[in-house]
Scaffold this active site. Structure first.
Site, PDB file in Angstrom:
ATOM      1  N   GLY A  68       2.380   1.811  -3.436  1.00  0.00           N
ATOM      2  CA  GLY A  68       1.390   2.360  -4.352  1.00  0.00           C
ATOM      3  C   GLY A  68       1.171   3.852  -4.143  1.00  0.00           C
ATOM      4  O   GLY A  68       1.097   4.625  -5.110  1.00  0.00           O
ATOM      5  N   HIS A  69       1.083   4.277  -2.878  1.00  0.00           N
ATOM      6  CA  HIS A  69       0.913   5.705  -2.591  1.00  0.00           C
ATOM      7  C   HIS A  69       2.144   6.509  -3.026  1.00  0.00           C
ATOM      8  O   HIS A  69       2.014   7.635  -3.533  1.00  0.00           O
ATOM      9  CB  HIS A  69       0.663   5.920  -1.094  1.00  0.00           C
ATOM     10  N   GLU A  70       3.319   5.942  -2.847  1.00  0.00           N
ATOM     11  CA  GLU A  70       4.537   6.653  -3.234  1.00  0.00           C
ATOM     12  C   GLU A  70       4.633   6.794  -4.748  1.00  0.00           C
ATOM     13  O   GLU A  70       5.086   7.823  -5.258  1.00  0.00           O
ATOM     14  CB  GLU A  70       5.760   5.903  -2.698  1.00  0.00           C
ATOM     15  N   MET A 102       2.409   9.747  -5.653  1.00  0.00           N
ATOM     16  CA  MET A 102       3.018  11.031  -5.316  1.00  0.00           C
ATOM     17  C   MET A 102       4.208  11.344  -6.211  1.00  0.00           C
ATOM     18  O   MET A 102       4.427  12.500  -6.610  1.00  0.00           O
ATOM     19  CB  MET A 102       3.448  11.022  -3.849  1.00  0.00           C
ATOM     20  N   SER A 106       0.825  -1.210   0.000  1.00  0.00           N
ATOM     21  CA  SER A 106       0.000   0.000   0.000  1.00  0.00           C
ATOM     22  C   SER A 106       0.858   1.258   0.000  1.00  0.00           C
ATOM     23  O   SER A 106       0.572   2.220  -0.730  1.00  0.00           O
ATOM     24  CB  SER A 106      -0.933  -0.008   1.209  1.00  0.00           C
TER      25      SER A 106
END
Length: 580
Positions: free
Chosen positions: A516-518, A521, A513
Site C-alpha cells: 500500500g505504501h509503495e 509513492m 502494508s
C-alpha cells in the site's frame, strides 16, 4: 499520638523517599510540616481543634498544667523553641529534598502542553521570517510554485472525488442480494458473494488509481485523491466483509430452528487482546474446560452438556454476534443508507453496527480544529516550497548531465561525487522532513479525524498513542496510526492467522502494508522503484534484532535509534525516488 502527614509525604515515591513532580504545584513542605507539627502536637496534647496556618500560637490554646508529666512539658518547650526560631529567621526558608526532574523517566509529570505551544510559536516565527524574506527578494510574501497547483482542475477533482465516494455505496445493495440468497446458494456470501465483492474492489481501486494519470492532474490533486481512495477502499472492505460475516451468522441462527438438519459446528472466536490466540467457541469444550478448572480446585466430576444445551449455547453465541457490543442495535436493523453514510463520515476504518457517541457537538473545538487544518496545510506548503523543493531541484540539476551542460558545467559526475550530492541533499532535507512528518501527523490524526469525530458525535477519539516513545517499529506501527492498525489486525492478521499461523500472518500484514505504501509513492512520483517497500519490510529484521538480549530493555537507546531511523528514512526515501 497520631502521626502527622505533610505535603512531601503525598508526593513521595513508593518507598524510595524520592519526590516525583506532578502536574499540580505542591505546597511548601517545610512550612506545611512546621504548621502541622505545631498545631497537630498542640491539638493532640491539649485536646483542642485549633489550627494556625503560620504555626504561631493564637494565644487561645490551653496552657500546660504545672503538674503535667515531663514528656508533655518537653514537647511544649520544643514547640515554643521552633516557633521562636521561625520568627527570628531573616533569609526565607529553602526546602531541599530528594526528588527527580520533570523530564526524568521516573517523574509522574505528564503535562508538556507548553512545549506544544512552543512548537507552534516556532513554526509561526519560521513562516513570518520566510514571508519577509520573500517580500524582500520577490516583492511577494509567498512563492507560487506549489500554491498555484491547488487550483488546477479543481472541479475535476471535486467531481471525481464525489463519484469515487458514491461508487463505494454499491456494497450495500450487493449485500442485500447476498443476504436474500437461500442458504447454500451461489449468491450467498460464503459461496460467491466474497468473490464478487473482492473483484469489484480490485476493479474499483484500479480505476481510481488510473484516472489521475489519464486526466493529467497535478501531484497535489493526485495525492489527495489517492489517499482518499485508500481510506475508502479500507472502509468498503471492512463494511462488506463484516456484513457478509453477519449474513452467514444469521443464516446459521435461522437454520438452528430445525436442529435436525442444521450445522452444529462451533463458532470461531477471532484473536482479541483478551483472547490473543483465537479459539473455537465450542460449548462442549468450554464446559469441559470450565469443569476441569473447577475440579483442580475442588475435586468434582466433569459433566459434559447434552445436545440440547449445546444447541442453546450455540444459539446464544450466534445471537450475540448479531448484536452490537453496546446492545442497542441488532443485524439486520443496520442495513440502511443512513447507517452507511454515517459510517463513511465516522473517523474509523473498521465497521461496527454501533459506535459510542457524544451528547453534543463542541462547536468551539470543531472550529479550532478546522482552522488548524488550514494552518497545517499552509505551513506544509511553506516548508515544501522554501526548503524541500529547492534542495531537490538543485540536486537534480547537479546530477543530470543535460542540465549540468545547460548550466555551464561539463563532464559527468563520478560515482563518489554523485554519492556526495545525494548525501548532501539528504542532510538538507532532514529537518524539513521532520517538521513535515510532525505536521502531517497533527493535521490527520488530531485535527481532521478530530473534526469528523465532532461532526458525527463519534466518542472514541483514540486515533494514536504515545508513538513518540516507541522503542521499535512494531510498537510504532501499533501506536502511530491506530485506525489503520485496527483495520490490519482485524481484516488481515486475524483473518489469515487461523490458516497460516502467527508468524506468517505477521509477515502478510507487513507485506500488504508495504504494498500500500509503495502504491502511494509510485503514484506520487510516477516511478515504480520499490524503495518504500524495501524499507518497510526491513522493519521485521530490525524488530527481531531489537528483541535480542544485547539491546532489549534499553528504552532510551532504542528510542534514539527509532527517531534517527525515522528522520533519516524520510529524507532518504524522498531523495531516492526523486533523484534516482
Amino acid at each position: 499520638m497520631t502521626s502527622t502527614s505533610t505535603s512531601a509525604d503525598a508526593f513521595a515515591g513508593q518507598g524510595d523517599n524520592i519526590l516525583r513532580p506532578r502536574p499540580r504545584k505542591p505546597l511548601h513542605t517545610q512550612v506545611s510540616q512546621l504548621s502541622h507539627d505545631a498545631n497537630g502536637d498542640s491539638d493532640h496534647a491539649n485536646g483542642t481543634g485549633a489550627t494556625s496556618v503560620t504555626g504561631v500560637s493564637s494565644g487561645r490554646s490551653t496552657p500546660i498544667p504545672s503538674d503535667a508529666p515531663p514528656s508533655i512539658q518537653s514537647l511544649s518547650t520544643a514547640r515554643k523553641q521552633v516557633r521562636a526560631e521561625q520568627r527570628r529567621r531573616i533569609f526565607p526558608t529553602i526546602e531541599f529534598a530528594s526528588r527527580v526532574s520533570h523530564f526524568d523517566p521516573n517523574s509522574d509529570y505528564r503535562d508538556f502542553h507548553g512545549f506544544f505551544n512552543l512548537f507552534w510559536i516556532g513554526l509561526a516565527i519560521m513562516a513570518i521570517t520566510t514571508c519577509l524574506r520573500n517580500i524582500k527578494d520577490t516583492g511577494y510574501p509567498l512563492r507560487v510554485q506549489i500554491w498555484g497547483l491547488f487550483t488546477v482542475k479543481l472541479w475535476h477533482l471535486a467531481i471525481a472525488d464525489f463519484l469515487m465516494v458514491a461508487t463505494t455505496a454499491v456494497s450495500l445493495p450487493l449485500h442485500k442480494v447476498f443476504r436474500a440468497a437461500p442458504a447454500g446458494g451461489v449468491l450467498t456470501w460464503a459461496k460467491g458473494g466474497m468473490a464478487i465483492q473482492s473483484i469489484y474492489q480490485a476493479i474499483w481501486l484500479a480505476v481510481w488509481i488510473v484516472i489521475p494519470f489519464w486526466l493529467e492532474w497535478t501531484w497535489t490533486a493526485q495525492v489527495f485523491l489517492l489517499l482518499h481512495t485508500m481510506v475508502l477502499l479500507m472502509k468498503m472492505h471492512s463494511y462488506s466483509f463484516y456484513m457478509g460475516h453477519l449474513s452467514e451468522t444469521e443464516k446459521r441462527l435461522r437454520a438452528l430452528d430445525d436442529p435436525a438438519t442444521a450445522s452444529k459446528a462451533p463458532a470461531y472466536l477471532y484473536p482479541t487482546p483478551e483472547n490473543p490466540l483465537g479459539t473455537v467457541a465450542s460449548p462442549k469444550q468450554r464446559a469441559v474446560e470450565a469443569a476441569a478448572e473447577a475440579s483442580s480446585k475442588e475435586t468434582e466430576e466433569i459433566s459434559t452438556p447434552n445436545e440440547d444445551e449445546e444447541i442453546t449455547q450455540l444459539r446464544e453465541d450466534l445471537a450475540r454476534e448479531l448484536t452490537s457490543p453496546m446492545g442497542n442495535i441488532t443485524y439486520p436493523a443496520n442495513l440502511t443508507w443512513a447507517n452507511y453514510l454515517d459510517y463513511l463520515c465516522c473517523p474509523t476504518l473498521c465497521y461496527e453496527i454501533e459506535y459510542p457517541r457524544t451528547a453534543a457537538i463542541d462547536w468551539q473545538n470543531l472550529l479550532s480544529k478546522v482552522l488548524a487544518v488550514f494552518g497545517c496545510i499552509f505551513l506544509l506548503t511553506v516548508i515544501s516550497e522554501e526548503f524541500i523543493l529547492p534542495a531537490l531541484t538543485d540536486a537534480s540539476i547537479r546530477l543530470d548531465p543535460t542540465l549540468r551542460a545547460a548550466a555551464g558545467d561539463s563532464g559527468p559526475l563520478t560515482a563518489l561525487e554523485a554519492l556526495l550530492v545525494l548525501a548532501e541533499t539528504i542532510s538538507w532535507l532532514l529537518f524539513p522532513f521532520m517538521l513535515t512528518f510532525l505536521l502531517v501527523f497533527l493535521v490527520i490524526f488530531e485535527y481532521v479525524l478530530g473534526a469528523f469525530a465532532e461532526i458525527t458525535h463519534f466518542a472514541d477519539r483514540h486515533f494514536y498513542s504515545d508513538w513518540w516513545n516507541s522503542t521499535d517499529w512494531m510498537e510504532f506501527s501499533r501506536e502511530w496510526n491506530v485506525p489503520v492498525y485496527n483495520f490490519l489486525r482485524r481484516h488481515v492478521y486475524s483473518a489469515s492467522r487461523p490458516h497460516v499461523g502467527k508468524a506468517n500472518a505477521t509477515v502478510i500484514t507487513f507485506l500488504i502494508s508495504a504494498v500500500g505504501h509503495e502504491i502511494v509513492m509510485a503514484c506520487i512520483t510516477k516511478k515504480l522503484r520499490g524503495y518504500g517497500f524495501i524499507c518497510q519490510m526491513l522493519q521485521l529484521p530490525i524488530v527481531m534484532l531489537q528483541k535480542t538480549e544485547l539491546v532489549r530493555g534499553k528504552k532510551t537507546l532504542n528510542n534514539v535509534c527509532f527517531w534517527c531511523s525515522m528522520i533519516l528514512g524520510l529524507s532518504l526515501i524522498c531523495s531516492l525516488y526523486v533523484l534516482v
